[in-house]
Design an enzyme around this catalytic site. Structure first.
Site, PDB file in Angstrom:
ATOM      1  N   CYS A  71     -38.471  15.237 -63.208  1.00 18.65           N
ATOM      2  CA  CYS A  71     -39.253  14.863 -62.014  1.00 18.65           C
ATOM      3  C   CYS A  71     -38.292  14.649 -60.831  1.00 18.65           C
ATOM      4  O   CYS A  71     -37.142  14.239 -61.031  1.00 18.65           O
ATOM      5  CB  CYS A  71     -39.991  13.550 -62.238  1.00 18.65           C
TER       6      CYS A  71
ATOM      7  N   ASP B 272     -48.836   2.688 -53.163  1.00 21.05           N
ATOM      8  CA  ASP B 272     -47.890   2.499 -52.050  1.00 21.05           C
ATOM      9  C   ASP B 272     -47.619   3.771 -51.230  1.00 21.05           C
ATOM     10  O   ASP B 272     -47.537   3.714 -49.999  1.00 21.05           O
ATOM     11  CB  ASP B 272     -46.575   1.850 -52.526  1.00 21.05           C
TER      12      ASP B 272
HETATM   13  C1  BMX Z   1     -43.277   5.459 -59.172  1.00 24.10           C
HETATM   14  C2  BMX Z   1     -44.741   5.080 -59.384  1.00 24.10           C
HETATM   15  C3  BMX Z   1     -45.527   5.467 -58.126  1.00 24.10           C
HETATM   16  C4  BMX Z   1     -44.912   4.882 -56.854  1.00 24.10           C
HETATM   17  C5  BMX Z   1     -43.441   5.262 -56.762  1.00 24.10           C
HETATM   18  C6  BMX Z   1     -42.729   4.662 -55.574  1.00 24.10           C
HETATM   19  C7  BMX Z   1     -45.487   3.167 -60.723  1.00 24.10           C
HETATM   20  C8  BMX Z   1     -45.366   1.695 -60.928  1.00 24.10           C
HETATM   21  N1  BMX Z   1     -44.823   3.656 -59.670  1.00 24.10           N
HETATM   22  O1  BMX Z   1     -43.173   6.836 -59.132  1.00 24.10           O
HETATM   23  O2  BMX Z   1     -46.874   5.070 -58.244  1.00 24.10           O
HETATM   24  O3  BMX Z   1     -45.620   5.342 -55.739  1.00 24.10           O
HETATM   25  O4  BMX Z   1     -42.779   4.865 -57.968  1.00 24.10           O
HETATM   26  O5  BMX Z   1     -42.575   3.278 -55.721  1.00 24.10           O
HETATM   27  O6  BMX Z   1     -46.149   3.831 -61.482  1.00 24.10           O
HETATM   28  P1  BMX Z   1     -41.327   2.401 -55.221  1.00 24.10           P
HETATM   29  O7  BMX Z   1     -41.078   1.397 -56.294  1.00 24.10           O
HETATM   30  O8  BMX Z   1     -40.168   3.299 -54.991  1.00 24.10           O
HETATM   31  O9  BMX Z   1     -41.774   1.759 -53.957  1.00 24.10           O
HETATM   32 ZN    ZN Z   2     -41.719  11.266 -63.604  1.00 20.26          ZN
HETATM   33 MG    MG Z   3     -41.734   0.756 -52.193  1.00 22.28          MG
END
Ligand code: BMX
Ligand code: ZN
Ligand code: MG
Ligand code: ADP
Ligand code: CA
Length: 341
Positions: free
Chosen positions: A209, A140
């Site tokens: 993080c 994404d």
């Molecule tokens: C998490 C991780 C990323 C993603 C981000 C933003 C997973 C399922 N997600 O850090 O890959 O890009 O969230 O995602 O591993 P959102 O849910 O905030 O749109």
């Molecule tokens: Zn993390």
């Molecule tokens: Mg999103």
């Protein structure tokens, strides 16, 4: 080329092939079906060539694999029926999802617990088979970067990074005009840049993080904590449940010192994380998007001036002007690959 997904061959009739008496057909708009799977929401949209959203559908992202695939197909089928009525010709499906994605294979390799039961999932095969359309998939944050490149502040910019806040924090990096996927499709997981050795636990299993400090979920966690301690609401503040990041921001604006302290820490973590990006790739632009972008823009810019190396300070931090960057980027994969001659 990593950005060239291996596809089954599909035939796209051109106007010349079609019946010239079929006026409606000639007036059809070429569109993409875009899907965005996040930690909270599942969005589907019909997006036309110029980048406008013709119609959008939103549901909660289901918690299990089976129900998620079922809902994606149901929403896409409904959108395809609407597309016929709206005179939109769907050229293909572009999917943006959290997690590490192999875009060549259309496979979600691994997801954090933000999206459960979403590791080692071949998304392309079932969706392409069910809808009879070619399917592209990418992370994404990477999709958000593609959208900025095609429709947003990244137009014509050779090297930039984007940080998108939703439930988590996503990232995308364009370098020499191309997305960087990395050796195992884990590049630009910018939410997992670590800014402290301890720090709050992250949904990835680590701690410290920037996602654990500054994402929608992190701010919601802190807002709930303050609310439980009866320290969120201040005089004159109305709180409509559920408690979210929005309450924290409004409490801070109304003078709640605890809320201000939480937001300062979140902004500093994000700002320092972004300085790490500057010191790694030295881009010419950082684009913030997602629900919290307008809040973070000014503090991030300030922290860069305070703490980045002087050679990296001359950088613009812009707020995206796109309505749905991840969704638009998903669409752009379809529009770019199907209309390229
Ligand atoms: C998490 C991780 C990323 C993603 C981000 C933003 C997973 C399922 N997600 O850090 O890959 O890009 O969230 O995602 O591993 P959102 O849910 O905030 O749109
Ligand atoms: Zn993390
Ligand atoms: Mg999103
Ligand atoms: P995702 O892509 O992760 O599903 P979205 O981009 O749809 O997420 O954003 C949902 C997240 O943003 C949730 O964590 C929610 O609490 C938070 N959120 C929703 N609306 C707002 C808002 N107006 N301001 C701040 N945070 C919000
Ligand atoms: Ca990414």
């Amino acid at each position: 080329n990593i950005n060239e997904p291996l596809q089954k061959s599909f035939c796209f009739p051109t106007l010349k092939d079609s019946n010239s008496q079929d006026i409606d057909h000639i007036l059809e708009t070429q569109c993409a079906l875009a899907v965005d799977l996040g930690g909270t929401n599942l969005r589907v949209a019909i997006v036309c060539m110029r980048g406008s959203i013709v119609k959008k559908y939103i549901q909660a992202n289901p918690k299990t694999f089976e129900s998620r695939i079922k809902l994606i197909l149901k929403m896409c089928t409904e959108a395809m029926q609407d597309a016929v009525r709206l005179n939109c010709r769907i050229l293909g499906v572009g999917i943006s999802s959290g997690g590490r994605v192999n875009p060549q294979e259309g496979v979600i390799l691994h997801s954090t617990k933000l999206i459960r039961e979403w590791s080692a999932v071949d998304l392309r095969t079932p969706i392409s088979d069910a809808l009879h359309l070619p399917v592209w998939v990418d992370n994404d944050g990477n999709c958000a970067a593609l959208a900025e490149k095609k429709f947003g502040h990244g137009k014509g910019v050779e090297s930039f990074a984007t940080v998108i806040t939703g439930t988590g924090i996503g990232g995308g990096i364009i370098h020499n005009n191309e997305l960087i996927h990395g050796n195992t499709f884990c590049a630009a997981e910018l939410g997992h840049i670590m800014v402290s050795l301890e720090g709050p636990e992250c949904s990835c299993g680590s701690q410290g993080c920037i996602e654990a400090y500054a994402s929608g979920m992190a701010l919601q966690r802190e807002a709930k904590k303050l609310n439980d301690e009866e320290m969120l609401k201040i005089e004159g503040m109305k709180v409509v449940e559920p408690i979210t990041a929005v309450h924290l921001i409004s409490a801070a604006k109304m003078g709640n010192l605890k809320a201000q302290a939480v937001l300062n820490k979140a902004s500093t973590a994000l700002g320092v994380g972004i300085i790490n990006i500057l010191h790694t790739m030295n881009p010419s632009l950082i684009i913030l998007s997602g629900v919290l972008a307008s809040y973070y823009q000014a503090p991030v810019q300030r922290i860069i001036l305070e703490r980045a190396l002087s050679s990296a300070q001359n950088i613009q931090v812009l707020k995206s002007d796109l309505e749905e960057p991840a969704l638009m980027g998903a669409a752009s994969m379809v529009l770019d690959y199907t209309t390229r001659r």
